[in-house]
Enzyme design. Structure first.
Site, PDB file in Angstrom:
ATOM      1  N   LYS A  67      -7.352   5.355 -40.152  1.00 32.01           N
ATOM      2  CA  LYS A  67      -6.466   4.206 -40.528  1.00 32.01           C
ATOM      3  C   LYS A  67      -7.295   3.401 -41.791  1.00 32.01           C
ATOM      4  O   LYS A  67      -8.340   3.010 -41.856  1.00 32.01           O
ATOM      5  CB  LYS A  67      -6.449   2.931 -39.379  1.00 32.01           C
ATOM      6  CG  LYS A  67      -5.596   1.729 -39.742  1.00 32.01           C
ATOM      7  CD  LYS A  67      -5.443   0.853 -38.731  1.00 32.01           C
ATOM      8  CE  LYS A  67      -4.201   0.083 -38.790  1.00 32.01           C
ATOM      9  NZ  LYS A  67      -4.164  -0.993 -39.830  1.00 32.01           N
TER      10      LYS A  67
ATOM     11  N   ARG B 152       0.006  -0.725 -48.087  1.00 36.74           N
ATOM     12  CA  ARG B 152       1.072   0.320 -47.607  1.00 36.74           C
ATOM     13  C   ARG B 152       1.934   0.355 -48.637  1.00 36.74           C
ATOM     14  O   ARG B 152       2.370  -0.477 -49.528  1.00 36.74           O
ATOM     15  CB  ARG B 152       2.092  -0.436 -46.514  1.00 36.74           C
ATOM     16  CG  ARG B 152       2.965   0.365 -45.769  1.00 36.74           C
ATOM     17  CD  ARG B 152       2.556   1.316 -44.852  1.00 36.74           C
ATOM     18  NE  ARG B 152       3.458   2.087 -44.064  1.00 36.74           N
ATOM     19  CZ  ARG B 152       3.975   1.731 -42.834  1.00 36.74           C
ATOM     20  NH1 ARG B 152       3.663   0.707 -42.275  1.00 36.74           N
ATOM     21  NH2 ARG B 152       4.902   2.770 -42.296  1.00 36.74           N
TER      22      ARG B 152
ATOM     23  N   ARG C  80       4.797  -3.036 -48.451  1.00 36.60           N
ATOM     24  CA  ARG C  80       5.104  -3.273 -47.179  1.00 36.60           C
ATOM     25  C   ARG C  80       6.236  -4.370 -47.099  1.00 36.60           C
ATOM     26  O   ARG C  80       7.143  -4.466 -46.234  1.00 36.60           O
ATOM     27  CB  ARG C  80       3.973  -3.725 -46.264  1.00 36.60           C
ATOM     28  CG  ARG C  80       3.937  -3.845 -44.939  1.00 36.60           C
ATOM     29  CD  ARG C  80       2.786  -4.441 -44.180  1.00 36.60           C
ATOM     30  NE  ARG C  80       2.783  -4.453 -42.943  1.00 36.60           N
ATOM     31  CZ  ARG C  80       3.406  -5.064 -42.030  1.00 36.60           C
ATOM     32  NH1 ARG C  80       4.498  -5.997 -42.479  1.00 36.60           N
ATOM     33  NH2 ARG C  80       3.184  -5.026 -40.732  1.00 36.60           N
TER      34      ARG C  80
ATOM     35  N   GLU D 161      -0.636   4.973 -47.663  1.00 36.75           N
ATOM     36  CA  GLU D 161      -1.607   3.672 -47.699  1.00 36.75           C
ATOM     37  C   GLU D 161      -2.426   4.188 -49.098  1.00 36.75           C
ATOM     38  O   GLU D 161      -2.903   4.932 -49.200  1.00 36.75           O
ATOM     39  CB  GLU D 161      -2.359   3.788 -46.612  1.00 36.75           C
ATOM     40  CG  GLU D 161      -3.512   2.316 -46.640  1.00 36.75           C
ATOM     41  CD  GLU D 161      -2.849   1.343 -46.016  1.00 36.75           C
ATOM     42  OE1 GLU D 161      -1.654   1.569 -45.486  1.00 36.75           O
ATOM     43  OE2 GLU D 161      -3.541   0.509 -45.745  1.00 36.75           O
TER      44      GLU D 161
ATOM     45  N   ARG E 101       8.662  -1.411 -34.579  1.00 31.86           N
ATOM     46  CA  ARG E 101       7.164  -1.517 -34.077  1.00 31.86           C
ATOM     47  C   ARG E 101       7.133  -0.754 -32.354  1.00 31.86           C
ATOM     48  O   ARG E 101       7.710  -1.437 -31.752  1.00 31.86           O
ATOM     49  CB  ARG E 101       6.535  -2.808 -33.815  1.00 31.86           C
ATOM     50  CG  ARG E 101       4.985  -2.740 -33.830  1.00 31.86           C
ATOM     51  CD  ARG E 101       4.429  -4.089 -33.626  1.00 31.86           C
ATOM     52  NE  ARG E 101       4.398  -4.719 -34.980  1.00 31.86           N
ATOM     53  CZ  ARG E 101       3.536  -4.977 -35.997  1.00 31.86           C
ATOM     54  NH1 ARG E 101       2.500  -3.714 -35.736  1.00 31.86           N
ATOM     55  NH2 ARG E 101       3.720  -5.457 -37.074  1.00 31.86           N
TER      56      ARG E 101
HETATM   57  P1  ATP Z   1      -2.801  -4.265 -39.848  1.00 32.04           P
HETATM   58  O1  ATP Z   1      -2.868  -5.775 -39.951  1.00 32.04           O
HETATM   59  O2  ATP Z   1      -3.438  -4.021 -38.866  1.00 32.04           O
HETATM   60  O3  ATP Z   1      -3.032  -3.395 -40.954  1.00 32.04           O
HETATM   61  P2  ATP Z   1       0.098  -4.336 -40.043  1.00 32.04           P
HETATM   62  O4  ATP Z   1       0.679  -5.466 -39.076  1.00 32.04           O
HETATM   63  O5  ATP Z   1      -0.219  -4.388 -41.553  1.00 32.04           O
HETATM   64  O6  ATP Z   1      -1.343  -3.933 -39.177  1.00 32.04           O
HETATM   65  P3  ATP Z   1       0.752  -2.052 -38.319  1.00 32.04           P
HETATM   66  O7  ATP Z   1       1.987  -1.491 -38.118  1.00 32.04           O
HETATM   67  O8  ATP Z   1       0.248  -3.009 -37.269  1.00 32.04           O
HETATM   68  O9  ATP Z   1       0.849  -2.976 -39.711  1.00 32.04           O
HETATM   69  O10 ATP Z   1      -0.550  -1.256 -38.511  1.00 32.04           O
HETATM   70  C1  ATP Z   1       0.012   0.037 -39.486  1.00 32.04           C
HETATM   71  C2  ATP Z   1      -0.860  -0.345 -40.843  1.00 32.04           C
HETATM   72  O11 ATP Z   1      -1.627   0.352 -41.120  1.00 32.04           O
HETATM   73  C3  ATP Z   1       0.457   0.547 -41.784  1.00 32.04           C
HETATM   74  O12 ATP Z   1       1.199  -0.715 -42.265  1.00 32.04           O
HETATM   75  C4  ATP Z   1      -0.496   1.000 -42.954  1.00 32.04           C
HETATM   76  O13 ATP Z   1      -0.433   0.101 -43.812  1.00 32.04           O
HETATM   77  C5  ATP Z   1      -1.867   0.936 -42.310  1.00 32.04           C
HETATM   78  N1  ATP Z   1      -2.495   2.531 -42.344  1.00 32.04           N
HETATM   79  C6  ATP Z   1      -3.445   2.884 -42.847  1.00 32.04           C
HETATM   80  N2  ATP Z   1      -3.564   4.134 -42.506  1.00 32.04           N
HETATM   81  C7  ATP Z   1      -2.492   4.550 -41.753  1.00 32.04           C
HETATM   82  C8  ATP Z   1      -2.130   5.761 -41.118  1.00 32.04           C
HETATM   83  N3  ATP Z   1      -2.963   6.947 -41.478  1.00 32.04           N
HETATM   84  N4  ATP Z   1      -0.853   5.881 -40.468  1.00 32.04           N
HETATM   85  C9  ATP Z   1       0.089   4.826 -40.481  1.00 32.04           C
HETATM   86  N5  ATP Z   1      -0.493   3.789 -41.154  1.00 32.04           N
HETATM   87  C10 ATP Z   1      -1.655   3.545 -41.659  1.00 32.04           C
END
Ligand code: ATP
Length: 579
Positions: A246, A251, A266, A295, A410
């Site tokens: 991660k 994004r 995003r 990302e 989600r």
């Molecule tokens: P967070 O605040 O934890 O980053 P979020 O609310 O922005 O989460 P989530 O869907 O909860 O979004 O977590 C997934 C996020 O992690 C994605 O939006 C992306 O930006 C990031 N990310 C990083 N590496 C990866 C990966 N390998 N696959 C998918 N998402 C990834």
């Protein structure tokens, strides 16, 4: 429809504190529209001329608008500025100076066309052209219309018409109830264009909406990840999974359509200008059209290290971009592909989509395939998680290999596992600021005491309170935040906010803040998750970690459903440190 009619409806929306009423008024507006008015109205009510992902800006900020207002009403600029300081709202300032009524009002379509012309003016002398064009438009409007025109131009509508409210209103206008919402939402998840959806519904009905497909150049709402407490829970629920690091970057959705490349955040806003190196890399891809998900993260070639999120978003101003691109070029770890050469791939299993990503990116050193390993062992997954954390990454994202890409959802197709300090919540929570208390002593100097914060209830399109925030910021941090809040103050509780607390100042929900808390606890007063037979939720010992305004809209804040799930996971045995 005359613009004056729309303005008077917007006034009604401003006056109501009920979301149902907001939906009703907006559905009446849609009911009274002809087909060619649907797109302009849909964009204008959200303070836009085009969908969010198109970088169309009118290009008149507060200073130039003051000049235009002064010219339109033949008033000295100083006086307009003075009045503006008193009202604190440039829309109201224009309203005070404009004539109460006009014999004729231009149509909504005409106003949209003239604003688009102003937006399109570029090159030498264009600022004057913009100011003149705007002053002449204002000169044709009554006072209520002037107020809303100025707010539209600033992109500050103060109405809180979120996307779900528009979708509900469209459904009511066509069906008299909310029943079209799922079909509308699915079309929205694929195209991100509310104007297009409104027009398609009127012209081609429900089948038309179903036929709206993913297309290169139109961002898709991103698939999001669920949470589970630990690796054991992941393997138990999902079995064999793909595991990826991660990355803590930004994004990005990369679109290539022939020669044209666009990059979206995003929030689905265009970031094409900000990341020229990604544009170059994408234009070299061997595909006629493609949509990738990944990302982006800044890379320092000297230290051979990735740079943290805050610096990734630091390149804001045009002048800085090239320097940044040189010093810390961006790379993107691509983990998905949703479209290639005219084919929608969202329904293809992830295993296959990932193979396509690998084949597409073979030759690029800027667009890199995110590494993926497969396992059905909790032990291996734990090792992988700890390994990634020790390498400075946030954790891992675990993916079901047979899953489709579910735009905007989600769900457990993706699960994120992060660093986990025992006794604390697994993850941070993104809250929206809804109001503030003036505070005493030192705090009063900064202008803000505790902040009232909420999360998002996506079913009701409402912001519900979950906490008061008072710690986590430095003195300078409080000053900065107060400055940002100043332009969001509103006299009444916004219609989309549900709260039992009454702060000294209400805010339009706009600013997203990431907070860390020890625990989610039941609360008799907070409205997050509250129902007739259930108490709400609150955060225990919340502290602010960072501002997330760059990549999150208020509707992207943590949802009530996620809070409930996190609350339930807290109580499960076996939570705590991974492994
Ligand atoms: P967070 O605040 O934890 O980053 P979020 O609310 O922005 O989460 P989530 O869907 O909860 O979004 O977590 C997934 C996020 O992690 C994605 O939006 C992306 O930006 C990031 N990310 C990083 N590496 C990866 C990966 N390998 N696959 C998918 N998402 C990834």
């Amino acid at each position: 429809m005359k613009f004056a009619q729309l303005a008077s409806n917007l006034d009604e929306m401003e006056a109501t504190s009920s979301r149902n009423e907001l939906v009703r008024i907006l559905s009446d507006v849609y009911g009274a529209c002809s087909v060619d008015e649907l797109e302009p109205i849909t964009y204008l009510i959200q303070g836009r001329l085009a969908p969010f992902f198109e970088p169309v800006e009118i290009g008149l900020g507060e200073r130039l608008l003051i000049t235009a207002i002064a010219a339109a009403y033949d008033a000295p600029k100083d006086e307009v500025s003075k009045l503006n300081r008193q009202t604190g709202d440039l829309g109201v300032t224009a309203q005070r100076l404009a004539p109460a009524s006009q014999r004729e009002s231009p149509s909504v379509v005409e106003v949209h066309r003239r604003l688009s012309e102003i937006a399109g003016a570029g090159g030498a002398g264009s600022l004057q052209q913009k100011v003149d064009g705007f002053a002449s438009l204002l000169g044709a409007l009554d006072s209520t219309s002037a107020k809303h025109l100025v707010r539209m131009t600033l992109g500050k509508m103060r109405l809180g018409i979120g996307d779900p409210t528009v979708l509900d209103a469209l459904s009511f206008a066509k069906r008299g109830d909310r029943s079209l919402r799922p079909v509308l939402e699915a079309a929205y998840n694929r195209t991100s264009d509310l104007g297009l959806i409104a027009q398609t519904l009127w012209e081609a009905g429900e089948p038309g909406l179903d036929a709206l497909k993913v297309r290169a150049g139109h961002p898709i709402r991103p698939q999001l990840a669920e949470r589970l407490p630990n690796p054991e829970a992941v393997i138990k629920k999902l079995g064999m999974v793909g595991v990826q690091p991660k990355y803590d970057g930004l994004r990005v959705q990369v679109h290539k359509n022939g020669d044209r490349v666009s990059i979206f955040s995003r929030r689905l806003e265009s970031m094409t200008e900000m990341f020229p190196e990604l544009v170059v890399a994408a234009s070299k891809l061997r595909a006629e059209s493609v949509i990738l998900d990944g990302e982006a993260i800044a890379y320092n070639p000297d230290s051979e290290e990735y740079v943290p999120f805050q610096e990734t978003t630091a390149r804001r101003r045009k002048e800085d971009i090239e320097e940044f691109a040189d010093r810390t070029p961006m790379r993107a770890f691509v983990f998905d592909v949703m479209f290639r050469d005219g084919s929608d791939l969202t329904q293809v299993p992830y295993e296959r989509r990932f193979e396509i990503v690998q084949a597409l990116l073979q030759k690029s050193d800027t667009l890199l395939t995110a590494p993926l390993m497969k396992t059905d062992s909790a032990e291996v997954l734990t090792r992988e998680l700890l390994d990634n954390i020790s390498r400075g990454l946030e954790g891992v994202v675990v993916k079901r290999m047979d899953s489709t890409y579910q735009a905007g959802a989600r769900n457990f197709n993706w699960v994120k596992l992060k660093r986990n300090t025992s006794g604390q919540l697994n993850d941070t929570i993104d809250v929206v600021l809804l109001g503030y208390y003036r505070g005493k002593g030192k705090r009063a100097e900064f202008g803000a005491g505790a902040l009232l914060a909420g999360v998002y209830d996506s079913d009701k399109d409402e912001f519900v309170t979950i906490s008061k925030l008072g710690t986590g910021l430095s003195d300078q941090g409080w000053r900065d935040i107060h400055q940002r809040l100043a332009s969001l103050e509103v006299a009444e509780k916004p219609s989309r906010v549900s709260s039992n607390f009454v702060p000294d100042i209400w805010l339009e929900p706009a600013i997203v803040v990431e907070v860390l808390a020890d625990e989610i606890t039941p609360s008799p007063r907070h409205t997050a998750g509250m129902a007739a037979d259930r108490t709400g939720f609150a955060l225990r010992f919340p502290r602010i970690v960072s501002l997330r305004t760059d990549d999150k809209k208020p509707e992207d804040a943590t949802s009530v459903r996620e809070i409930r799930e996190m609350f339930e996971q807290q109580r499960q045995p076996g939570r705590g440190r991974p492994g």
